[in-house]
Motif scaffolding. Structure first.
Motif, PDB file in Angstrom:
ATOM      1  N   MET A 144       0.849  -1.195   0.000  1.00  0.00           N
ATOM      2  CA  MET A 144       0.000   0.000   0.000  1.00  0.00           C
ATOM      3  C   MET A 144       0.888   1.251   0.000  1.00  0.00           C
ATOM      4  O   MET A 144       1.679   1.465   0.923  1.00  0.00           O
ATOM      5  CB  MET A 144      -0.893   0.016   1.242  1.00  0.00           C
ATOM      6  N   ALA A 146       0.592   4.879   0.601  1.00  0.00           N
ATOM      7  CA  ALA A 146      -0.346   5.899   1.099  1.00  0.00           C
ATOM      8  C   ALA A 146       0.313   7.279   0.992  1.00  0.00           C
ATOM      9  O   ALA A 146       0.293   7.892  -0.064  1.00  0.00           O
ATOM     10  CB  ALA A 146      -0.769   5.552   2.525  1.00  0.00           C
ATOM     11  N   LYS A 205      -4.653   8.681   7.272  1.00  0.00           N
ATOM     12  CA  LYS A 205      -3.776   8.334   6.140  1.00  0.00           C
ATOM     13  C   LYS A 205      -3.984   6.896   5.664  1.00  0.00           C
ATOM     14  O   LYS A 205      -3.046   6.247   5.155  1.00  0.00           O
ATOM     15  CB  LYS A 205      -2.281   8.579   6.464  1.00  0.00           C
ATOM     16  N   PHE A 206      -5.209   6.389   5.824  1.00  0.00           N
ATOM     17  CA  PHE A 206      -5.584   5.128   5.190  1.00  0.00           C
ATOM     18  C   PHE A 206      -6.126   5.464   3.802  1.00  0.00           C
ATOM     19  O   PHE A 206      -6.818   6.471   3.626  1.00  0.00           O
ATOM     20  CB  PHE A 206      -6.644   4.384   6.009  1.00  0.00           C
ATOM     21  N   ILE A 207      -5.810   4.590   2.840  1.00  0.00           N
ATOM     22  CA  ILE A 207      -6.235   4.839   1.461  1.00  0.00           C
ATOM     23  C   ILE A 207      -7.740   4.593   1.332  1.00  0.00           C
ATOM     24  O   ILE A 207      -8.281   3.639   1.906  1.00  0.00           O
ATOM     25  CB  ILE A 207      -5.431   3.943   0.493  1.00  0.00           C
ATOM     26  N   GLY A 212      -8.370  -1.366   3.778  1.00  0.00           N
ATOM     27  CA  GLY A 212      -8.084  -1.462   5.211  1.00  0.00           C
ATOM     28  C   GLY A 212      -6.597  -1.658   5.436  1.00  0.00           C
ATOM     29  O   GLY A 212      -5.771  -1.264   4.607  1.00  0.00           O
ATOM     30  N   ASP A 213      -6.270  -2.277   6.563  1.00  0.00           N
ATOM     31  CA  ASP A 213      -4.856  -2.499   6.896  1.00  0.00           C
ATOM     32  C   ASP A 213      -4.395  -3.801   6.245  1.00  0.00           C
ATOM     33  O   ASP A 213      -4.794  -4.888   6.676  1.00  0.00           O
ATOM     34  CB  ASP A 213      -4.680  -2.551   8.419  1.00  0.00           C
ATOM     35  N   PHE A 214      -3.566  -3.678   5.208  1.00  0.00           N
ATOM     36  CA  PHE A 214      -3.156  -4.864   4.447  1.00  0.00           C
ATOM     37  C   PHE A 214      -2.448  -5.882   5.349  1.00  0.00           C
ATOM     38  O   PHE A 214      -2.752  -7.069   5.319  1.00  0.00           O
ATOM     39  CB  PHE A 214      -2.244  -4.475   3.281  1.00  0.00           C
ATOM     40  N   GLY A 215      -1.476  -5.399   6.142  1.00  0.00           N
ATOM     41  CA  GLY A 215      -0.683  -6.312   6.987  1.00  0.00           C
ATOM     42  C   GLY A 215      -1.576  -7.066   7.966  1.00  0.00           C
ATOM     43  O   GLY A 215      -1.430  -8.278   8.148  1.00  0.00           O
TER      44      GLY A 215
HETATM   45  N1  URA Z   1      -1.317   0.769   4.833  1.00  0.00           N
HETATM   46  C1  URA Z   1      -2.387  -0.054   4.781  1.00  0.00           C
HETATM   47  O1  URA Z   1      -2.297  -1.224   5.113  1.00  0.00           O
HETATM   48  N2  URA Z   1      -3.554   0.453   4.366  1.00  0.00           N
HETATM   49  C2  URA Z   1      -3.721   1.729   3.985  1.00  0.00           C
HETATM   50  O2  URA Z   1      -4.826   2.117   3.605  1.00  0.00           O
HETATM   51  C3  URA Z   1      -2.587   2.579   4.045  1.00  0.00           C
HETATM   52  C4  URA Z   1      -1.391   2.083   4.473  1.00  0.00           C
END
Ligand code: URA
Length: 222
Positions: A144, A146, A205-207, A212-215
């Motif tokens: 991601m 961002a 600052k999430f896209i 969501g949170d990829f990790g």
């Molecule tokens: N990292 C993520 O996992 N998601 C986002 O939207 C931005 C940064």
């Protein structure tokens, strides 16, 4: 597509995967908040594979002639120059296997960059890079993009290690237009390969629309 996103998509050093129905279907699955983790991993891995394959298209080749089993010469090409991967921990580690699947025994370095709580600046906490990285093309891995804060810091670390800016291919699944433009302006040699450009970011600052949170979704730490 917003005008900023269109500006990114038209940038000569920004390479968007072909927007096929297959890619759109894969991206729809991973963007869906109801997708279960095993499917998120499976379909993300498929997109990562497409991205790595696309990234290899930007490596130089030299002419090479071979002889086919028919005894006939064939004028083809072979890759010139060696590559390595560098993943930005933790989410970028999810992309390492996709690179290994395509490039057997590829060397992979890692960097850990986090925001310093005092200065709010992206700070390098750990890096381990191949010793001869200055002579390699680097596939920089982070799913991601961002703000671009970590990726910019990582590109600076690579340059300090001697990597040529135009030997850096930054591979991600989704980018914000602001982050992509920031990176392309800051590093006038670097190229970006991405599956989709989104609309922007929220106040954290999430896209958006993002995924969501990829990790957290990939490694099951939600
Ligand atoms: N990292 C993520 O996992 N998601 C986002 O939207 C931005 C940064």
């Amino acid at each position: 597509m917003s005008s900023l996103a269109a500006q990114v998509a038209e940038h000569p050093r920004f390479h968007l995967l072909p927007q096929s129905n297959q890619l759109k279907a894969l991206m729809t699955i991973i963007r869906d908040k109801n997708t279960k983790r095993s499917d998120f991993v499976f379909y993300s891995d498929r997109v990562i594979r497409l991205l790595v394959e696309e990234g290899l298209n930007y490596l130089p080749v030299v002419e090479k002639e071979v002889t086919t089993p028919m005894g006939v010469p064939f004028k083809g090409v072979s890759f010139e120059g060696r590559i390595c991967g560098v993943s930005i921990m933790r989410a970028g580690e999810s992309m390492e296997q996709g690179l290994r699947d395509v490039c057997t025994s590829v060397r992979i370095g890692k960097v850990l960059i986090q925001r310093d709580e005092r200065t709010a600046l992206p700070t390098l906490y750990y890096s381990k890079l191949p010793k001869d990285i200055a002579d390699r093309w680097v596939l920089l891995l982070d799913p991601m993009l961002a703000t671009g804060g970590s990726a910019i810091k990582c590109a600076e670390v690579l340059k300090e290690a001697g990597v040529k800016e135009d030997h850096i291919l930054f591979i991600n699944l989704i980018c914000s237009p602001e982050g992509a433009l920031h990176m392309l302006e800051k590093f006038p040699g670097l190229q970006i390969i991405s599956a989709e450009v989104d609309e922007g970011m929220d106040e954290r600052k999430f896209i958006l629309p993002g995924l969501g949170d990829f990790g957290d979704r990939y490694f099951g730490t939600e």
